[in-house]
Each structure stands twice: as structure tokens, then as C-alpha cells.
Design a protein around this motif. Structure first.
Motif, PDB file in Angstrom:
ATOM      1  N   PRO A 210       0.830  -1.215   0.000  1.00  0.00           N
ATOM      2  CA  PRO A 210       0.000   0.000   0.000  1.00  0.00           C
ATOM      3  C   PRO A 210       0.856   1.253   0.000  1.00  0.00           C
ATOM      4  O   PRO A 210       1.884   1.329   0.673  1.00  0.00           O
ATOM      5  CB  PRO A 210      -0.816  -0.142   1.286  1.00  0.00           C
ATOM      6  CG  PRO A 210      -0.010  -1.056   2.163  1.00  0.00           C
ATOM      7  CD  PRO A 210       0.673  -2.007   1.231  1.00  0.00           C
ATOM      8  N   LYS A 211       0.411   2.227  -0.758  1.00  0.00           N
ATOM      9  CA  LYS A 211       1.113   3.504  -0.836  1.00  0.00           C
ATOM     10  C   LYS A 211       0.280   4.576  -0.149  1.00  0.00           C
ATOM     11  O   LYS A 211      -0.951   4.523  -0.154  1.00  0.00           O
ATOM     12  CB  LYS A 211       1.354   3.893  -2.295  1.00  0.00           C
ATOM     13  CG  LYS A 211       2.299   2.955  -3.031  1.00  0.00           C
ATOM     14  CD  LYS A 211       2.521   3.435  -4.452  1.00  0.00           C
ATOM     15  CE  LYS A 211       3.494   2.517  -5.196  1.00  0.00           C
ATOM     16  NZ  LYS A 211       3.738   2.975  -6.593  1.00  0.00           N
ATOM     17  N   PRO A 212       0.926   5.572   0.451  1.00  0.00           N
ATOM     18  CA  PRO A 212       0.170   6.645   1.109  1.00  0.00           C
ATOM     19  C   PRO A 212      -0.588   7.494   0.090  1.00  0.00           C
ATOM     20  O   PRO A 212      -0.117   7.743  -1.016  1.00  0.00           O
ATOM     21  CB  PRO A 212       1.248   7.452   1.829  1.00  0.00           C
ATOM     22  CG  PRO A 212       2.513   7.147   1.086  1.00  0.00           C
ATOM     23  CD  PRO A 212       2.380   5.745   0.590  1.00  0.00           C
ATOM     24  N   LYS A 213      -1.797   7.902   0.468  1.00  0.00           N
ATOM     25  CA  LYS A 213      -2.597   8.745  -0.418  1.00  0.00           C
ATOM     26  C   LYS A 213      -2.012  10.147  -0.517  1.00  0.00           C
ATOM     27  O   LYS A 213      -2.112  10.800  -1.561  1.00  0.00           O
ATOM     28  CB  LYS A 213      -4.034   8.805   0.096  1.00  0.00           C
ATOM     29  CG  LYS A 213      -4.742   7.458   0.068  1.00  0.00           C
ATOM     30  CD  LYS A 213      -6.158   7.565   0.596  1.00  0.00           C
ATOM     31  CE  LYS A 213      -6.159   7.880   2.090  1.00  0.00           C
ATOM     32  NZ  LYS A 213      -7.543   7.884   2.640  1.00  0.00           N
ATOM     33  N   ASP A 214      -1.410  10.624   0.562  1.00  0.00           N
ATOM     34  CA  ASP A 214      -0.778  11.946   0.584  1.00  0.00           C
ATOM     35  C   ASP A 214       0.259  11.952   1.696  1.00  0.00           C
ATOM     36  O   ASP A 214       0.527  10.931   2.327  1.00  0.00           O
ATOM     37  CB  ASP A 214      -1.825  13.059   0.769  1.00  0.00           C
ATOM     38  CG  ASP A 214      -2.743  12.794   1.951  1.00  0.00           C
ATOM     39  OD1 ASP A 214      -2.267  12.190   2.951  1.00  0.00           O
ATOM     40  OD2 ASP A 214      -3.936  13.141   1.895  1.00  0.00           O
ATOM     41  N   ASP A 215       0.836  13.134   1.969  1.00  0.00           N
ATOM     42  CA  ASP A 215       1.889  13.232   2.976  1.00  0.00           C
ATOM     43  C   ASP A 215       1.349  13.220   4.400  1.00  0.00           C
ATOM     44  O   ASP A 215       2.150  13.251   5.352  1.00  0.00           O
ATOM     45  CB  ASP A 215       2.692  14.527   2.751  1.00  0.00           C
ATOM     46  CG  ASP A 215       3.496  14.470   1.458  1.00  0.00           C
ATOM     47  OD1 ASP A 215       3.772  13.337   0.992  1.00  0.00           O
ATOM     48  OD2 ASP A 215       3.834  15.546   0.905  1.00  0.00           O
ATOM     49  N   LEU A 216       0.054  13.181   4.574  1.00  0.00           N
ATOM     50  CA  LEU A 216      -0.543  13.096   5.902  1.00  0.00           C
ATOM     51  C   LEU A 216      -1.090  11.704   6.221  1.00  0.00           C
ATOM     52  O   LEU A 216      -1.626  11.491   7.313  1.00  0.00           O
ATOM     53  CB  LEU A 216      -1.692  14.109   6.036  1.00  0.00           C
ATOM     54  CG  LEU A 216      -1.314  15.590   6.000  1.00  0.00           C
ATOM     55  CD1 LEU A 216      -2.565  16.454   6.007  1.00  0.00           C
ATOM     56  CD2 LEU A 216      -0.439  15.948   7.207  1.00  0.00           C
ATOM     57  N   ALA A 360       8.127   1.337  13.225  1.00  0.00           N
ATOM     58  CA  ALA A 360       8.771   0.802  12.026  1.00  0.00           C
ATOM     59  C   ALA A 360       7.797   0.789  10.852  1.00  0.00           C
ATOM     60  O   ALA A 360       8.168   1.127   9.712  1.00  0.00           O
ATOM     61  CB  ALA A 360       9.292  -0.606  12.312  1.00  0.00           C
ATOM     62  N   ALA A 361       6.545   0.444  11.088  1.00  0.00           N
ATOM     63  CA  ALA A 361       5.561   0.423  10.010  1.00  0.00           C
ATOM     64  C   ALA A 361       5.268   1.832   9.497  1.00  0.00           C
ATOM     65  O   ALA A 361       5.151   2.050   8.284  1.00  0.00           O
ATOM     66  CB  ALA A 361       4.273  -0.248  10.508  1.00  0.00           C
ATOM     67  N   GLN A 362       5.169   2.807  10.405  1.00  0.00           N
ATOM     68  CA  GLN A 362       4.882   4.176   9.979  1.00  0.00           C
ATOM     69  C   GLN A 362       6.073   4.793   9.239  1.00  0.00           C
ATOM     70  O   GLN A 362       5.898   5.520   8.249  1.00  0.00           O
ATOM     71  CB  GLN A 362       4.524   5.039  11.200  1.00  0.00           C
ATOM     72  CG  GLN A 362       4.155   6.480  10.881  1.00  0.00           C
ATOM     73  CD  GLN A 362       2.906   6.591  10.029  1.00  0.00           C
ATOM     74  OE1 GLN A 362       1.983   5.787  10.150  1.00  0.00           O
ATOM     75  NE2 GLN A 362       2.881   7.585   9.150  1.00  0.00           N
ATOM     76  N   LEU A 363       7.284   4.478   9.674  1.00  0.00           N
ATOM     77  CA  LEU A 363       8.468   4.982   8.963  1.00  0.00           C
ATOM     78  C   LEU A 363       8.581   4.374   7.563  1.00  0.00           C
ATOM     79  O   LEU A 363       9.065   5.047   6.635  1.00  0.00           O
ATOM     80  CB  LEU A 363       9.732   4.654   9.766  1.00  0.00           C
ATOM     81  CG  LEU A 363      10.008   5.544  10.986  1.00  0.00           C
ATOM     82  CD1 LEU A 363      11.137   4.972  11.813  1.00  0.00           C
ATOM     83  CD2 LEU A 363      10.336   6.970  10.540  1.00  0.00           C
ATOM     84  N   GLU A 364       8.176   3.128   7.407  1.00  0.00           N
ATOM     85  CA  GLU A 364       8.175   2.537   6.077  1.00  0.00           C
ATOM     86  C   GLU A 364       7.083   3.147   5.193  1.00  0.00           C
ATOM     87  O   GLU A 364       7.249   3.275   3.990  1.00  0.00           O
ATOM     88  CB  GLU A 364       7.972   1.031   6.198  1.00  0.00           C
ATOM     89  CG  GLU A 364       8.072   0.284   4.867  1.00  0.00           C
ATOM     90  CD  GLU A 364       7.931  -1.215   5.034  1.00  0.00           C
ATOM     91  OE1 GLU A 364       8.015  -1.937   4.021  1.00  0.00           O
ATOM     92  OE2 GLU A 364       7.765  -1.677   6.183  1.00  0.00           O
ATOM     93  N   PHE A 365       5.975   3.518   5.834  1.00  0.00           N
ATOM     94  CA  PHE A 365       4.861   4.108   5.091  1.00  0.00           C
ATOM     95  C   PHE A 365       5.151   5.566   4.731  1.00  0.00           C
ATOM     96  O   PHE A 365       4.980   5.977   3.572  1.00  0.00           O
ATOM     97  CB  PHE A 365       3.594   4.024   5.969  1.00  0.00           C
ATOM     98  CG  PHE A 365       2.321   4.217   5.203  1.00  0.00           C
ATOM     99  CD1 PHE A 365       1.944   3.366   4.181  1.00  0.00           C
ATOM    100  CD2 PHE A 365       1.479   5.279   5.518  1.00  0.00           C
ATOM    101  CE1 PHE A 365       0.753   3.540   3.494  1.00  0.00           C
ATOM    102  CE2 PHE A 365       0.294   5.462   4.833  1.00  0.00           C
ATOM    103  CZ  PHE A 365      -0.053   4.605   3.813  1.00  0.00           C
ATOM    104  N   LEU A 366       5.585   6.366   5.720  1.00  0.00           N
ATOM    105  CA  LEU A 366       6.012   7.755   5.480  1.00  0.00           C
ATOM    106  C   LEU A 366       7.443   7.875   5.996  1.00  0.00           C
ATOM    107  O   LEU A 366       7.673   8.113   7.198  1.00  0.00           O
ATOM    108  CB  LEU A 366       5.100   8.744   6.238  1.00  0.00           C
ATOM    109  CG  LEU A 366       3.686   8.964   5.707  1.00  0.00           C
ATOM    110  CD1 LEU A 366       2.962  10.001   6.545  1.00  0.00           C
ATOM    111  CD2 LEU A 366       3.710   9.396   4.240  1.00  0.00           C
TER     112      LEU A 366
END
Length: 370
Positions: A210-216, A360-366
Motif C-alpha cells: 500500500p502507498k500513502p494517499k498523501d503526505d498526511l 517501524a511500520a509508519q516509517l516505512e509508510f512515510l
């Protein structure tokens, strides 16, 4: 009562819970000791539950003395009327008995439509005959018990079509295998290396993440998620009083605008909170992160001692004390977004474990960095 009956009674009492295991062993030993000194008891002769099976035996017919009043069938040797059952009474005038009666049957060809009596020895009972009462089987060796080459005589006549179908099936399977080899060989580009195939597979696997929809955007959190869809700006965060007044001032100074919040409760009781706020630029976000790190120290939080964190991530913790909850908190910058992640709970080890996993999951996501 015999000693066997006493043992059986002890077994029943133990099974019903009336005596303990120790009492059972003690009384059993006493009974067994008494049984060795007691004279052997005569055992009653037990009768079989079922009578002995009855066996049929073939016996030859017994010869009986001639009865002067018996009726005899006498063949006259003459062609008689078509009726084979006609009865005649004649006086034999033999043996001095004038009252003896004979049954005389005319000998002639019986009517095939009416049938008639057949002379000859009586048929043996079914249990004496060799076929077991099921009648003749036709041949001495039925086909269903045939062995050796004769078992394939009839099968060979009808297996011609089966062989043809088997040959066609084998040809089709070989054609499919050859076509599959040709397809995969031509599709790989005719000379491609295994490394290229591995690279393509890795690229496809990476693209499915999954890719982030935006920077937030916030990574999907485990546990029971709370609805925070009503928070869309930093003013909404201030209205919900999610931060201290000093922290609100730091965000406002950095030009906070849009925001997003995610909250989830884990089965072990830990609560995860992630807040992302859009600031004016990356420099303002970095300045706000440093100011927030200073405030965490002011709030009696110490540097995080759990798992390792990147250098551009400020992490602090406050230990669990009695009934007071502990927490671990991190701040980092993604472009111009300031990310705040916190895990709170009553078990310090569980807090550290959940904090390391979610961070770790949030750093990989953003990823961190401007």
C-alpha cells in the motif's frame, strides 16, 4: 462370597467414590492374601450361551418292510390314452390277499403341455448337492473366478476402443506439455537470465504494498480502531485537546494547517495514537520537532531505551509506576509533515514492543527526511 466377588465389589466402590485409592489397595491386598490360604472353590460349570449348531447329514433312504396295503405303480408296457393321470384298479390275485389294490399307470409319451410324473430317484436336498442349493452355475469354472490367461479372453475383445482412447490421451498430454514449454520459453524473451526474472518478481511484489494517499496518510494500525474522521485540520486537534497548550503553540508557530489522527486499542490494553500535521515547509517542521523534543524532557520523559530508532527521530518514554500508565512517544519529519506517534499502557515491556512495531511500520509508510 468368593474372593473374586469381593474384588469386583471393591472395584465398584472405588469407581463410585465410596472408598479412597489407599483403602482400595489395602483391602485388595487383604482379599488377595486371604485367597491364597482359602481352599479353591469349585467352579460352576458354565453352559454355553447358545446351543450347539445343528448339522445336516445326508442319510441313505432306509429299507422298510413291504406293506400289503401299499399302492404300486405298474407299467403295463402298452400305449394308453393321452391322459397320464388315469387310474385303474386291478386284482393282482397274488399273495392270497384279495383286498390289495394296485395303481396302474399306462406307459406312454406324456403330453408336453400337461406335464406328468417323472420316474427316477428322488433329488437330494440342497445341502447335499455340490452347488449349495443355488442350482447349476453353467460351467465348472465361472467367469468371475477365472484365473490365468482365460481371464483376459473376453476383455481382449472389448479393449480395442480403450487402447485407442488411451493412445489419444497420451498424445494430447504430450502436446500440452510441449506447448507449455514453448510458451514459457518464448515469453521469457529467448535467452533471458534468471536474475532478470527475479528482478521482475521483486518489482511486482514491491508494487503491491500500500502507498500513502498523501503526505498526511497514516499506516493501518492493528487492534480496534476509533473513528477520527472528523479531525481534518489542526484547529480540530486543538478543539479536541489532544495536546498541551505549549505543544499547540509549537505547531501554530510552524504554520500548522491540515491534520489527521488515528487511534487504536490493542487486545493487551495498549493505546496507539498517531498525529500528522502539515506545516509551512520542511524547515519549519524540523524546528517544531526539536522544540517538541525539549518539551518532552520538561514533562519528565527520558530518552527512549527500547529498540533502536533512526537519528532523525526523537523518541522519549515515561515508565510505568504503580497504577500510573507509562508511554513511549516519537516525533519525526516527512517532507513538511510533522509525525507524532505514541503508545501508552500499563506494561512497560508491552509498550516498548508495540511502539517499535508501529514506529517501524509508519516509517516505512512515510519515511523520515525532508
Amino acid at each position: 462370597m468368593t474372593w473374586q466377588e469381593e474384588l469386583q465389589k471393591l472395584d465398584l466402590e472405588l469407581a463410585s467414590g465410596r472408598i479412597s485409592a489407599d483403602d482400595y489397595r489395602r483391602r485388595r491386598d487383604e482379599v488377595l492374601a486371604g485367597s491364597e490360604s482359602a481352599p479353591p472353590q469349585p467352579q460352576p460349570q458354565q453352559q454355553a450361551p447358545f446351543a450347539a449348531p445343528y448339522r445336516w447329514q445326508a442319510m441313505p433312504p432306509q429299507q422298510q418292510a413291504p406293506n400289503p396295503d401299499a399302492t404300486q405303480v405298474v407299467s403295463t408296457g402298452q400305449q394308453a390314452a393321452p391322459n397320464p393321470d388315469a387310474t385303474q384298479v386291478v386284482n393282482t390275485q397274488q399273495g392270497g390277499d384279495s383286498e390289495r389294490t394296485q395303481y396302474v399307470r399306462p406307459v406312454g409319451a406324456p403330453d408336453p403341455q400337461q406335464g406328468g410324473w417323472q420316474s427316477g430317484p428322488p433329488a437330494p436336498p440342497p445341502w447335499v448337492s455340490g452347488d449349495g442349493g443355488f442350482g447349476p452355475m453353467g460351467s465348472s469354472t465361472p467367469g468371475w473366478i477365472a484365473q490365468g490367461p482365460e481371464a483376459f479372453d473376453d476383455a481382449g475383445k472389448s479393449s480395442g476402443k480403450g487402447r485407442i482412447f488411451a493412445i489419444v490421451g497420451v498424445v494430447l498430454v504430450l502436446a500440452l506439455i510441449g506447448g507449455g514449454i514453448w510458451w514459457f520459453t518464448t515469453k521469457s524473451g529467448g535467452g533471458g537470465t534468471g536474475g532478470e526474472t527475479t528482478a521482475q518478481t521483486t518489482t511486482q511484489t514491491t508494487s503491491t504494498k500500500p502507498k500513502p494517499k498523501d503526505d498526511l496518510d497514516i499506516v493501518a494500525l492493528p487492534g480496534n480502531k476509533e473513528d477520527q474522521s472528523g479531525i481534518k485540520t489542526f484547529e480540530d486537534i486543538v478543539a479536541q485537546k489532544l495536546l498541551t497548550e505549549e505543544e499547540n503553540t509549537v505547531y501554530t508557530t510552524g504554520g500548522a494547517t491540515n491534520a489527521r489522527v488515528a487511534v487504536s486499542k490493542l487486545p493487551n490494553g495498549d493505546v496507539i495514537q498517531v498525529i500528522t500535521v502539515q506545516l509551512s515547509d520542511a524547515a519549519a517542521a524540523t524546528t517544531a520537532r526539536e522544540a517538541l523534543a525539549t518539551l518532552q524532557t520538561k514533562y519528565n520523559m527520558k530518552n527512549y531505551t527500547g529498540g533502536s530508532v533512526p537519528e532523525d527521530v526523537s523518541a522519549h518514554q515515561i515508565d510505568v509506576e504503580g497504577d500510573k500508565k507509562g508511554s513511549a512517544r516519537a516525533h519525526y519529519v516527512h517532507k513538511s509533515t510533522l509525525v507524532r506517534l505514541q503508545v501508552a499502557g500499563k506494561d512497560q515491556a508491552a509498550i516498548s514492543k508495540d511502539f517499535d512495531s508501529v514506529l517501524a511500520a509508519q516509517l516505512e509508510f512515510l519515511p523520515s527526511g525532508s
